[in-house]
Write a protein that holds these residues in place. Structure first.
Motif, short mmCIF file in Angstrom:
data_model
loop_
_atom_site.label_atom_id
_atom_site.label_comp_id
_atom_site.label_asym_id
_atom_site.label_seq_id
_atom_site.Cartn_x
_atom_site.Cartn_y
_atom_site.Cartn_z
N GLU B 127 2.91 20.26 13.23
CA GLU B 127 3.26 19.42 12.09
C GLU B 127 2.24 19.48 10.97
OE1 GLU B 127 4.39 15.38 13.29
OE2 GLU B 127 4.54 16.17 15.31
N PRO B 130 1.57 23.19 9.26
CA PRO B 130 2.63 23.62 8.34
C PRO B 130 2.66 22.79 7.06
CG PRO B 130 3.49 23.50 10.55
CD PRO B 130 2.09 22.95 10.61
N ILE B 131 2.39 21.51 7.17
CA ILE B 131 2.42 20.67 5.98
C ILE B 131 1.27 21.04 5.05
CG2 ILE B 131 2.05 18.32 5.13
CD1 ILE B 131 3.75 17.31 7.38
N GLU B 133 -0.17 23.84 4.82
CA GLU B 133 0.13 25.15 4.24
C GLU B 133 1.14 24.99 3.09
OE1 GLU B 133 2.44 28.35 6.37
OE2 GLU B 133 2.80 28.29 4.20
N THR B 134 2.11 24.12 3.33
CA THR B 134 3.12 23.88 2.29
C THR B 134 2.50 23.24 1.06
OG1 THR B 134 4.86 23.66 3.93
CG2 THR B 134 5.28 22.70 1.77
N ARG B 137 0.95 25.90 -0.98
CA ARG B 137 1.95 26.68 -1.70
C ARG B 137 2.53 25.89 -2.87
NH1 ARG B 137 6.26 30.06 -0.22
NH2 ARG B 137 7.17 28.80 1.45
N CYS B 138 2.76 24.60 -2.63
CA CYS B 138 3.30 23.76 -3.69
C CYS B 138 2.33 23.69 -4.87
CB CYS B 138 3.58 22.35 -3.18
SG CYS B 138 5.04 22.23 -2.15
N ARG B 139 1.07 23.59 -4.55
CA ARG B 139 0.09 23.50 -5.62
C ARG B 139 0.10 24.77 -6.47
NH1 ARG B 139 -3.73 20.17 -4.02
NH2 ARG B 139 -4.17 21.40 -2.16
N MET B 141 2.60 26.84 -6.90
CA MET B 141 3.82 26.88 -7.71
C MET B 141 3.73 25.93 -8.89
SD MET B 141 6.48 26.98 -4.54
CE MET B 141 8.02 27.16 -5.41
N THR B 142 3.17 24.77 -8.63
CA THR B 142 3.06 23.77 -9.69
C THR B 142 2.11 24.24 -10.78
OG1 THR B 142 3.40 22.06 -8.04
CG2 THR B 142 2.56 21.35 -10.16
N LEU B 163 -0.05 15.54 -4.01
CA LEU B 163 -0.35 16.59 -3.03
C LEU B 163 -1.81 16.50 -2.59
CD1 LEU B 163 1.45 19.71 -4.59
CD2 LEU B 163 2.23 18.30 -2.68
N MET B 166 -2.38 13.56 -0.31
CA MET B 166 -1.85 13.81 1.03
C MET B 166 -2.77 14.75 1.80
SD MET B 166 0.73 13.23 3.13
CE MET B 166 2.13 12.68 2.17
#
Lengths: 200, 200
Positions: B127, B130-131, B133-134, B137-139, B141-142, B163, B166
């Motif tokens: 859990e 993966p979070i 890592e996501t 990736r989100c950062r 892209m943003t 982000l 979190m």
DNA sequence: CCATCCTTTCAAGAATATCTGAAAGTATCA
DNA sequence: TGATACTTTCAGATATTCTTGAAAGGATGG
């Protein structure tokens, strides 16, 4: 739309919200986050949709309404409504009224520490407390065999020991978690430092 | 059955195990524990049967075999087999061979701190990682929207902030949990005391 | 090698959980 | 009050997960 459209719409039109003309990268990024959050749902014992709705609220700067959920997550009204309610029950999102709009909006707890506290409180109520209560009942039932044969006694004592260990563990962790919530984001690094010294 | 029947059975008979002639109270107590543990399964993202099998192993002083599971929990052989394997994969129970018996037996981790450590390790892998890592990736892209209009920028920054929060939270808790595992059952009360002083 | 005992696998069936959409319910406004 | 806008509910449909049981796979002992 929250801020917009205070200049009362002449008719009964819902105040048109600023509909995301945000840049692709940001939208994709949010979509990715939502997807991943949803994938974790099964580990958390909730439905994928519920987790996705929560993520949607979490990543939105503006309050979210049922239609937003329906549109962005492609689910039915009933589904959206029920899951939103569950999330409110969990305390993970809050209802919010917007002046000049009849719809109900929702906002997520975005402070991660508050989020943590909310989840801890709920899980403690739903999981830890029932287990502790069960442990006590088990101990009572086991105690009735205290006068049995030696072998039985040994088995009963072994089981009691496991119950005790489990209880002590749950209580110790519970205490710890309470303290962590008390010291909050500021205190935790200091606490970590202290323990590090203690533990080498 | 582990200790008994080392005095070789003359024929190909499976060494008959001491079949619970334990007192009622103890059996009922264990059954209650198993039932309750099973009820928690949905909160833990595993099936009821898997939780029940784990509980059965946890409350048993002797190793448990597939037939024990079938008999005590009234499930099919296939079901028992698959869930036992899952539990082994999780690291919550271990295979064990008993001299003079062809069957495979299983024993649970009964040290609650080891149990805790095992579960933490698994959940982190499944859990938390993966979070995290996501989030990264989100950062990324943003960030591609950093050059956008002011409003877009503000929204991107708001999301990035969440982000970051979190991520920081997950890392702080992770560190904390590692330390707690290090100090173990002995250290935790001392640690609690220290924090208590710190937090008032 | 075969016979026996035990485990694993997996397709089909059963049980659960989730979702839909329309009807009923509620609140707000004029 | 009635019309409108929105929300909730829930029976039935769908999807997912869990379970079974029988067949195939392995290991062990003779």
């Amino acid at each position: 739309m929250s801020a917009k459209s205070l200049e009362s719409p002449g008719a009964a039109q819902p105040p048109s919200r600023v509909v995301s003309n945000a840049p692709r990268g940001l939208d994709e990024s949010k979509a990715l986050f939502i997807r991943r959050w949803g994938e974790m749902a099964s580990y958390w014992g909730i439905s994928r949709t519920m987790a996705e709705i929560h993520a949607l609220c979490f990543v939105s700067t503006e309050p979210v309404c049922t239609d937003d959920v329906m549109e962005k997550l492609q689910v039915s009204r009933g589904n959206a409504s029920m899951n939103l309610r569950s999330l409110v029950d969990w305390g993970l999102i809050q209802r919010e009224h917007i002046r000049g709009d009849r719809k109900e909006y929702f906002t997520a707890l975005t402070d991660v520490w508050q989020l943590f506290e909310t989840i801890v409180r709920q899980r403690r109520r739903r999981e830890v407390e029932p287990i502790l209560e069960t442990i006590n009942r088990c101990r009572d039932m086991t105690a009735r065999d205290a006068g049995g044969k030696a072998a039985q006694n040994a088995e009963a004592r072994a089981f009691s020991k496991r119950l005790d260990d489990m209880q002590n563990f749950l209580e110790a962790i519970g205490t710890m978690v309470d303290l962590l919530m008390k010291v909050g984001p500021k205190g935790i690094s200091r606490v970590s430092g202290m323990i590090m010294k203690l533990a080498g």
